[in-house]
Write an enzyme that holds these catalytic residues in place. Structure first.
Site, PDB file in Angstrom:
ATOM      1  N   THR A  57     -23.434  -0.713  -3.334  1.00  0.00           N
ATOM      2  CA  THR A  57     -24.047  -2.026  -3.129  1.00  0.00           C
ATOM      3  C   THR A  57     -23.137  -2.994  -2.387  1.00  0.00           C
ATOM      4  O   THR A  57     -23.547  -4.095  -2.065  1.00  0.00           O
ATOM      5  CB  THR A  57     -24.505  -2.627  -4.473  1.00  0.00           C
ATOM      6  OG1 THR A  57     -25.479  -3.643  -4.231  1.00  0.00           O
ATOM      7  CG2 THR A  57     -23.327  -3.182  -5.257  1.00  0.00           C
ATOM      8  N   GLU A  89     -17.784  -6.602 -10.133  1.00  0.00           N
ATOM      9  CA  GLU A  89     -17.174  -6.930  -8.838  1.00  0.00           C
ATOM     10  C   GLU A  89     -15.992  -6.019  -8.526  1.00  0.00           C
ATOM     11  O   GLU A  89     -15.815  -5.584  -7.382  1.00  0.00           O
ATOM     12  CB  GLU A  89     -16.728  -8.397  -8.815  1.00  0.00           C
ATOM     13  CG  GLU A  89     -17.855  -9.399  -8.915  1.00  0.00           C
ATOM     14  CD  GLU A  89     -18.722  -9.452  -7.664  1.00  0.00           C
ATOM     15  OE1 GLU A  89     -19.743 -10.150  -7.700  1.00  0.00           O
ATOM     16  OE2 GLU A  89     -18.387  -8.781  -6.655  1.00  0.00           O
ATOM     17  N   GLU A 143     -27.997  -9.040   2.807  1.00  0.00           N
ATOM     18  CA  GLU A 143     -29.154  -8.259   2.360  1.00  0.00           C
ATOM     19  C   GLU A 143     -30.254  -8.140   3.413  1.00  0.00           C
ATOM     20  O   GLU A 143     -30.930  -7.104   3.504  1.00  0.00           O
ATOM     21  CB  GLU A 143     -29.727  -8.861   1.073  1.00  0.00           C
ATOM     22  CG  GLU A 143     -28.840  -8.694  -0.140  1.00  0.00           C
ATOM     23  CD  GLU A 143     -27.693  -9.690  -0.181  1.00  0.00           C
ATOM     24  OE1 GLU A 143     -26.711  -9.437  -0.897  1.00  0.00           O
ATOM     25  OE2 GLU A 143     -27.782 -10.738   0.515  1.00  0.00           O
ATOM     26  N   ARG A 191     -16.307  -3.504  -5.212  1.00  0.00           N
ATOM     27  CA  ARG A 191     -15.417  -3.858  -4.095  1.00  0.00           C
ATOM     28  C   ARG A 191     -14.163  -2.996  -4.068  1.00  0.00           C
ATOM     29  O   ARG A 191     -13.850  -2.373  -3.052  1.00  0.00           O
ATOM     30  CB  ARG A 191     -15.039  -5.342  -4.172  1.00  0.00           C
ATOM     31  CG  ARG A 191     -16.229  -6.271  -4.141  1.00  0.00           C
ATOM     32  CD  ARG A 191     -15.826  -7.695  -3.849  1.00  0.00           C
ATOM     33  NE  ARG A 191     -16.845  -8.647  -4.295  1.00  0.00           N
ATOM     34  CZ  ARG A 191     -16.992  -9.873  -3.809  1.00  0.00           C
ATOM     35  NH1 ARG A 191     -16.179 -10.297  -2.859  1.00  0.00           N
ATOM     36  NH2 ARG A 191     -17.924 -10.677  -4.275  1.00  0.00           N
ATOM     37  N   ASP A 203     -30.882  -6.827  -9.331  1.00  0.00           N
ATOM     38  CA  ASP A 203     -31.040  -6.137  -8.044  1.00  0.00           C
ATOM     39  C   ASP A 203     -30.482  -4.727  -7.944  1.00  0.00           C
ATOM     40  O   ASP A 203     -31.218  -3.745  -7.803  1.00  0.00           O
ATOM     41  CB  ASP A 203     -30.467  -7.010  -6.921  1.00  0.00           C
ATOM     42  CG  ASP A 203     -29.073  -7.557  -7.220  1.00  0.00           C
ATOM     43  OD1 ASP A 203     -28.490  -7.191  -8.260  1.00  0.00           O
ATOM     44  OD2 ASP A 203     -28.556  -8.348  -6.409  1.00  0.00           O
TER      45      ASP A 203
END
Length: 630
Positions: A606, A256, A520, A260, A386
């Site tokens: 992502t 994360e 998504e 981010r 993913d």
């Protein structure tokens, strides 16, 4: 020829020092007045731009004209921005000084700001006086010169992606209004916290980021900038500069923090050229390295940001989607720092994965970082798996299509997914099931809906005989994800939808019915629009936007909902930072022209933070950075 023309959206001229001397000597022999007989061109004006009082041409953006300096490619790293943030800073400085203007012969510390688009000829200590404001140009550095001249391509196109048809323009403006509304409420009720709780009107920090704060601010930087929300961007930039404390001692999610914070800061630096973002991201990148202190080099999922230990439990598995979603950001950290350690870390992960046996060619979701072996045989392209697959094809694209190892890994994985996981429902819907030790679980998570876009962008780079097939597969998966939205009363999709016991892209289980502002599905709409220009993708995106407005917008921000099938809407009281970073950005790009962040030049991490493609001639300039094909 004494002029050196540099490539860019708008070329400009720089004179080398000996050339400048000869040129001035020549002019001096004619008399300085001869300058006035030279052609009236912007090229010649820029020869002397760094010594001119008119180095920045300021127009009134309030009256509908964007305020820009005369050189569209300056010490911002890319071409002209949607609006000139430097001018906004100057206006802010002027207003804060109560209308006092600096004397032309006396510098005022209140008036010193950093301009984003000054000319390349400016020296590090040069000062340019513009309308009473002292503008300090940035010092040139080999990294910045390389980035601007070699790596970066202008992201804003001919007209900042403004669509020609009025309907798309109106829809794009609506997305921008939603972003401003979400930002304003975050600022009002949760400023500096990680995320907004709109119902309780306070902030949420949680434990995900190990004591780091301001996740919504860092996640929003590039979205604000791309949309032209200049004042809001400036607020965010100043918070990062003054309040983003990276010296925290908590244990954070490596995944994360990377997608981010590292991704957000990298993107902000590439788009704006602001040195503060580079300083912060380099410091943060160093703080993540202890996560790799394992016998195999496979990082722990948790890292102590103070660097006291590697963090995490030695007995805990590392998750495929976590250690497999570092490559884009870490390669760029090596590019920025000239330090190969970041690239070496992620290349070691890839090397280890290539040495492992894979059941039916599939990658299980959990790996032991001590033994280096798979922990179980659970495979998903949704949660836990993913973005590993996403980063394979994007690593290939970001390398200017030279990373042949990533390419081979991606297409081999895609073939295994097609052979083992891709299914057709009784109603004809194509979906990607999950695999548990050889037994299929006929469910698909909202997270897996990114795969329509992923397979789409990878279609043109595979073998010629599979290209149309893969594009059709991408379209079919995107259609199925749209059906998961269409089949709910709210027209928003559930967290998980199933294809068993009579279910067809629906969520019969109550605990799988939430929608948490995820991006998504609209992400795949954006990619499929860019690839096909089929108008249905814009219509589907508009349907999702209307549903967000109807069911997720509160008086104090946006919130996810607990049950997409419920007739009485209950909210989860959280405005996720990825809603600002991803969902709204992808919607904005969906209704923009394709030359806004063109896919041939930019790759989205992502978390939807755009990172520039690294042309092969750029990566080859540094011998100590490993070759992409190793």
């Amino acid at each position: 020829m004494i002029f050196k023309t540099l490539a860019g959206k708008t070329s400009f001229v720089v004179l080398r020092l000996p050339q400048t001397f000869l040129f001035l000597l020549f002019i001096g022999s004619l008399g300085f007045g001869a300058l006035f007989f030279l052609p009236e061109t912007s090229r010649l004006k820029r020869i002397f731009q760094h010594n001119s009082d008119n180095s920045a041409v300021i127009t009134d953006s309030v009256n509908g004209q964007s305020a820009r300096p005369s050189s569209p490619i300056g010490y911002g790293l890319i071409g002209a921005a949607p609006l000139d943030i430097g001018v906004l800073r100057m206006k802010s400085q002027l207003s804060s000084s109560n209308g006092k203007q600096t004397n032309n012969n006396k510098e005022s510390s209140q008036g010193t700001v950093s301009m984003q688009h000054t000319s390349e000829g400016d020296a590090a200590d040069n000062k340019v006086h513009t309308r009473g404001v002292v503008v300090s140009s940035r010092a040139r550095s080999p990294v910045r010169v390389k980035l601007r001249n070699c790596m970066l391509k202008p992201p804003y196109g001919a007209n900042y992606g403004k669509p020609s048809d009025p309907e798309s323009l109106q829809r794009r403006e609506k997305v921008k209004e939603m972003m401003k509304f979400a930002w304003d409420n975050y600022k009002r009720y949760a400023w500096g916290e990680n995320e907004l709780r709109p119902l309780s009107r306070n902030g949420n920090d949680g434990r995900t980021f190990g004591g780091l704060r301001g996740a919504s601010i860092v996640d929003s930087l590039d979205t604000l900038y791309i949309m032209g929300l200049g004042e809001e961007y400036q607020e965010a930039k100043e918070w990062v500069e003054n309040n983003l404390n990276l010296k925290v001692g908590g244990e954070a999610s490596l995944f994360e923090v990377n997608i981010r914070y590292v991704g957000g800061l990298l993107s902000a630096y590439y788009l704006t050229g602001e040195e503060v973002f580079k300083r912060k991201v380099v410091e943060l990148g160093r703080n993540l390295l202890p996560a790799f202190n394992t016998p195999t080099g496979i990082p722990h999922g948790v890292v102590n940001l103070a660097g006291r230990s590697s963090g995490g439990d030695l007995g805990r598995s590392s998750v495929l989607a976590e250690f497999g979603t570092l490559h884009l950001e870490f390669v760029h950290l090596s590019e920025l720092t000239s330090d190969p350690i970041y690239t070496e870390k992620v290349m070691n992960i890839r090397k280890h994965l290539n040495q492992l046996d894979k059941p039916r060619g599939l990658y299980p979701n959990a790996l032991n970082p001590v033994s280096g072996n798979w922990e179980q045989h659970y495979v998903s392209i949704g949660a836990l798996g993913d973005s590993f697959y996403e980063y394979l094809i994007k690593s290939y694209l970001m390398s200017d299509r030279t990373d042949e190892v990533a390419k081979r890994m991606y297409y081999a994985a895609l073939e295994a997914i097609e052979n083992n996981l891709v299914q057709r429902s009784p109603g004809g819907l194509i979906y990607v099931a999950e695999w548990r030790g050889g037994i299929l679980d006929h469910r698909m998570g909202h997270l897996a809906c990114f795969s329509g876009g992923m397979i789409g962008i990878g279609a043109e780079h595979g073998s010629p005989e599979t290209r149309q097939h893969q594009l059709d597969l991408a379209a079919n998966i995107t259609h199925t994800c749209h059906e998961s939205y269409r089949r709910t009363p709210t027209k928003l999709g559930p967290e998980v939808f199933r294809f068993d016991d009579g279910a067809e892209a629906t969520a019969p289980r109550v605990n799988e019915r939430q929608y948490i502002l995820r991006p998504e599905v609209v992400e795949s709409y954006m990619y499929m629009w860019r690839l096909t220009h089929d108008p249905k993708y814009r219509e589907w995106g508009w349907e999702a936007l209307e549903a967000l407005e109807r069911h997720c917008r509160l008086a104090t921000g946006f919130s996810g909902i607990i049950d997409v099938y419920g007739h009485i809407i209950q909210h989860d009281n959280l405005q996720q930072s990825f809603f600002l970073a991803e969902t709204l950005k992808y919607l904005y790009l969906l209704f923009s022209d394709d030359d806004l962040l063109p896919l041939k030049d930019w790759v989205f991490n992502t978390e939807a933070h755009p990172l520039p493609v690294i042309p092969r001639n750029c990566s080859q300039e540094r011998e100590h950075i490993p070759n992409w094909t190793q």
